[in-house]
Design a protein around this motif. Structure first.
Motif, mmCIF file in Angstrom:
data_model
loop_
_atom_site.group_PDB
_atom_site.id
_atom_site.type_symbol
_atom_site.label_atom_id
_atom_site.label_comp_id
_atom_site.label_asym_id
_atom_site.label_seq_id
_atom_site.Cartn_x
_atom_site.Cartn_y
_atom_site.Cartn_z
ATOM 1 N N LEU A 66 1.077 -1.273 -0.104
ATOM 2 C CA LEU A 66 0.127 0.612 -0.040
ATOM 3 C C LEU A 66 1.116 1.379 0.217
ATOM 4 O O LEU A 66 0.622 1.985 -0.493
ATOM 5 C CB LEU A 66 -0.820 0.211 1.552
ATOM 6 N N ILE A 67 1.597 1.405 1.182
ATOM 7 C CA ILE A 67 2.273 2.928 1.362
ATOM 8 C C ILE A 67 2.832 2.704 0.003
ATOM 9 O O ILE A 67 3.395 4.600 -0.275
ATOM 10 C CB ILE A 67 3.325 2.743 2.778
ATOM 11 N N ALA B 45 -12.686 -8.576 -3.237
ATOM 12 C CA ALA B 45 -11.608 -9.490 -3.722
ATOM 13 C C ALA B 45 -10.662 -8.508 -3.952
ATOM 14 O O ALA B 45 -10.413 -7.147 -4.720
ATOM 15 C CB ALA B 45 -11.645 -10.549 -4.428
ATOM 16 N N LEU B 46 -9.192 -8.983 -3.549
ATOM 17 C CA LEU B 46 -8.062 -8.002 -4.003
ATOM 18 C C LEU B 46 -7.182 -9.044 -4.941
ATOM 19 O O LEU B 46 -7.323 -8.554 -6.177
ATOM 20 C CB LEU B 46 -7.153 -6.934 -3.083
ATOM 21 N N PHE B 47 -6.406 -9.962 -4.455
ATOM 22 C CA PHE B 47 -5.203 -10.777 -5.303
ATOM 23 C C PHE B 47 -5.238 -11.390 -4.300
ATOM 24 O O PHE B 47 -4.822 -12.255 -3.443
ATOM 25 C CB PHE B 47 -4.140 -10.047 -5.673
ATOM 26 N N GLU B 48 -5.249 -12.608 -4.969
ATOM 27 C CA GLU B 48 -4.184 -14.365 -4.244
ATOM 28 C C GLU B 48 -2.717 -13.948 -4.540
ATOM 29 O O GLU B 48 -2.364 -13.931 -5.783
ATOM 30 C CB GLU B 48 -4.454 -15.249 -4.247
ATOM 31 N N GLU B 49 -2.426 -14.256 -3.675
ATOM 32 C CA GLU B 49 -0.543 -14.393 -3.301
ATOM 33 C C GLU B 49 -0.155 -15.635 -4.523
ATOM 34 O O GLU B 49 -0.576 -16.526 -4.655
ATOM 35 C CB GLU B 49 -0.082 -14.827 -2.787
ATOM 36 N N LYS B 50 1.426 -15.058 -4.890
ATOM 37 C CA LYS B 50 1.863 -15.874 -6.057
ATOM 38 C C LYS B 50 3.142 -16.029 -5.167
ATOM 39 O O LYS B 50 4.101 -15.679 -5.074
ATOM 40 C CB LYS B 50 2.124 -16.103 -7.206
ATOM 41 N N LEU B 51 3.513 -17.469 -4.259
ATOM 42 C CA LEU B 51 4.605 -17.515 -3.341
ATOM 43 C C LEU B 51 5.921 -17.950 -4.162
ATOM 44 O O LEU B 51 5.361 -18.752 -4.773
ATOM 45 C CB LEU B 51 4.204 -18.452 -2.430
ATOM 46 N N THR B 52 6.767 -17.575 -4.037
ATOM 47 C CA THR B 52 7.878 -18.197 -4.655
ATOM 48 C C THR B 52 9.326 -17.525 -4.157
ATOM 49 O O THR B 52 9.080 -17.029 -3.027
ATOM 50 C CB THR B 52 8.453 -17.261 -5.927
ATOM 51 N N LEU B 53 10.557 -18.253 -4.255
ATOM 52 C CA LEU B 53 11.823 -17.813 -3.683
ATOM 53 C C LEU B 53 11.911 -16.522 -3.957
ATOM 54 O O LEU B 53 11.987 -16.473 -5.239
ATOM 55 C CB LEU B 53 12.553 -19.073 -3.773
ATOM 56 N N ILE B 54 12.298 -15.772 -3.041
ATOM 57 C CA ILE B 54 13.368 -14.729 -2.799
ATOM 58 C C ILE B 54 14.207 -14.605 -2.294
ATOM 59 O O ILE B 54 15.099 -14.926 -1.535
ATOM 60 C CB ILE B 54 11.773 -13.551 -2.008
ATOM 61 N N TRP C 47 -9.715 2.301 -7.105
ATOM 62 C CA TRP C 47 -7.836 2.293 -7.251
ATOM 63 C C TRP C 47 -7.468 1.263 -6.651
ATOM 64 O O TRP C 47 -6.947 1.209 -7.443
ATOM 65 C CB TRP C 47 -7.576 4.029 -6.651
ATOM 66 N N LEU C 48 -8.185 0.723 -4.927
ATOM 67 C CA LEU C 48 -7.224 -0.847 -4.828
ATOM 68 C C LEU C 48 -7.873 -1.655 -5.502
ATOM 69 O O LEU C 48 -6.533 -2.438 -5.647
ATOM 70 C CB LEU C 48 -7.751 -1.038 -3.043
ATOM 71 N N ARG D 131 -8.461 -1.595 -8.428
ATOM 72 C CA ARG D 131 -7.428 -1.297 -10.426
ATOM 73 C C ARG D 131 -5.823 -1.997 -10.048
ATOM 74 O O ARG D 131 -5.094 -2.465 -10.344
ATOM 75 C CB ARG D 131 -7.114 -0.112 -10.850
ATOM 76 N N GLU D 132 -5.126 -2.000 -9.197
ATOM 77 C CA GLU D 132 -4.080 -2.030 -8.868
ATOM 78 C C GLU D 132 -4.432 -3.424 -8.050
ATOM 79 O O GLU D 132 -2.977 -4.013 -8.752
ATOM 80 C CB GLU D 132 -3.590 -0.645 -7.395
ATOM 81 N N ALA D 133 -4.457 -4.049 -8.049
ATOM 82 C CA ALA D 133 -4.093 -5.019 -7.277
ATOM 83 C C ALA D 133 -4.603 -6.247 -8.486
ATOM 84 O O ALA D 133 -4.261 -7.497 -8.421
ATOM 85 C CB ALA D 133 -5.793 -5.964 -6.391
ATOM 86 N N SER D 134 -5.639 -5.496 -9.209
ATOM 87 C CA SER D 134 -6.085 -6.764 -10.821
ATOM 88 C C SER D 134 -4.451 -5.930 -12.162
ATOM 89 O O SER D 134 -4.791 -6.851 -12.933
ATOM 90 C CB SER D 134 -6.574 -6.494 -11.042
#
Length: 236
Positions: free
Chosen positions: A49-50, A102-111, A229-230, A232-235
């Motif tokens: 968000l920030i 609903a905003l989004f579902e995380e896609k988890l990966t190695l970082i 706006w939230l 739109r940003e999430a998609s």
């Protein structure tokens, strides 16, 4: 006499409000400014968000976003906010009256931090044996879920470094303490800024994030613009 006192009191009150209004304008608010009170989980606020707020304010300069953080999933103690942002579905009865977006579902990966990979290679899952893995107590099971998706359950890292909260774990990864698991959407700005990279192309499903609008808040045009706006940003 009472009427004179009343008029004098009214004049003083009017003067006081004029002073407050003038001060608000001087310090960045205009008479048309509307404030949206947002409460988000700490990781979401810090990493998603920030970093996006400057773009929001450039588009909507008369809407102020007041952000506070809480990791609680209890409605009690979370009154006074227009929008709550949480991960996972909240199926407790007290949440049923909130409007959910609903905003989004995380896609988890190695970082990992680029500076870490510059000193310790990580080109295949087998290379994890040479790395420290950073874990968060509030995200139990994500490492195991990703390992299963990658098909490397037999690989053991050099050691585990555990922290209580996810936002602390993410900062430790950015600082090069070790590698870990993170959501691609959540960390978009960190990835674009090259503070983090995704060394292995393996993804697993993570948490769902939702925006919750309290039933008793003013559904103003400012609130509607922020929520749209939230979404739109999430998609994006």
């Amino acid at each position: 006499m009472a009427a004179e006192h009343a008029r004098a009191f009214a004049a003083e009150i009017s003067t006081a409000f004029d002073i407050i209004s003038d001060a608000a304008v001087r310090f960045g608010k205009t008479p048309n400014t509307r404030t949206i009170r947002v409460n988000a989980q700490t990781t979401f606020a810090m990493h998603w968000l920030i970093p996006r707020l400057p773009a929001f304010h450039s588009q909507y300069p008369d809407i102020e976003i007041s952000v506070s953080t809480s990791n609680s999933s209890e409605v009690k103690g979370l009154s006074g906010f227009d929008v709550l942002i949480r991960r996972d579905a909240l199926n407790k009865p007290e949440w049923r009256y909130f409007e959910k977006k609903a905003l989004f579902e995380e896609k988890l990966t190695l970082i990992a931090a680029p500076k870490l990979l510059a000193t310790i290679a990580l080109n295949t899952p087998a290379d994890l044996a040479s790395h420290v893995v950073v874990l968060s107590s509030t995200r139990s099971g994500e490492w195991e879920q990703w390992m299963k998706q990658a098909g490397v359950g037999e690989v053991r890292p050099e050691r585990f470094q555990r922290f209580e909260h996810n936002y602390i774990s993410l900062q430790a990864i950015i600082d090069g303490v070790g590698v870990g698991i993170g959501g691609i959407q959540m960390l978009g700005h960190d990835l674009q800024g090259n503070r983090l990279v995704t060394p292995l192309a393996v993804e697993a499903k993570g948490s769902r994030y939702v925006a919750l609008i309290a039933p008793d808040v003013d559904k103003s045009s400012s609130l509607n613009r922020f929520v749209a706006w939230l979404e739109r940003e999430a998609s994006a």
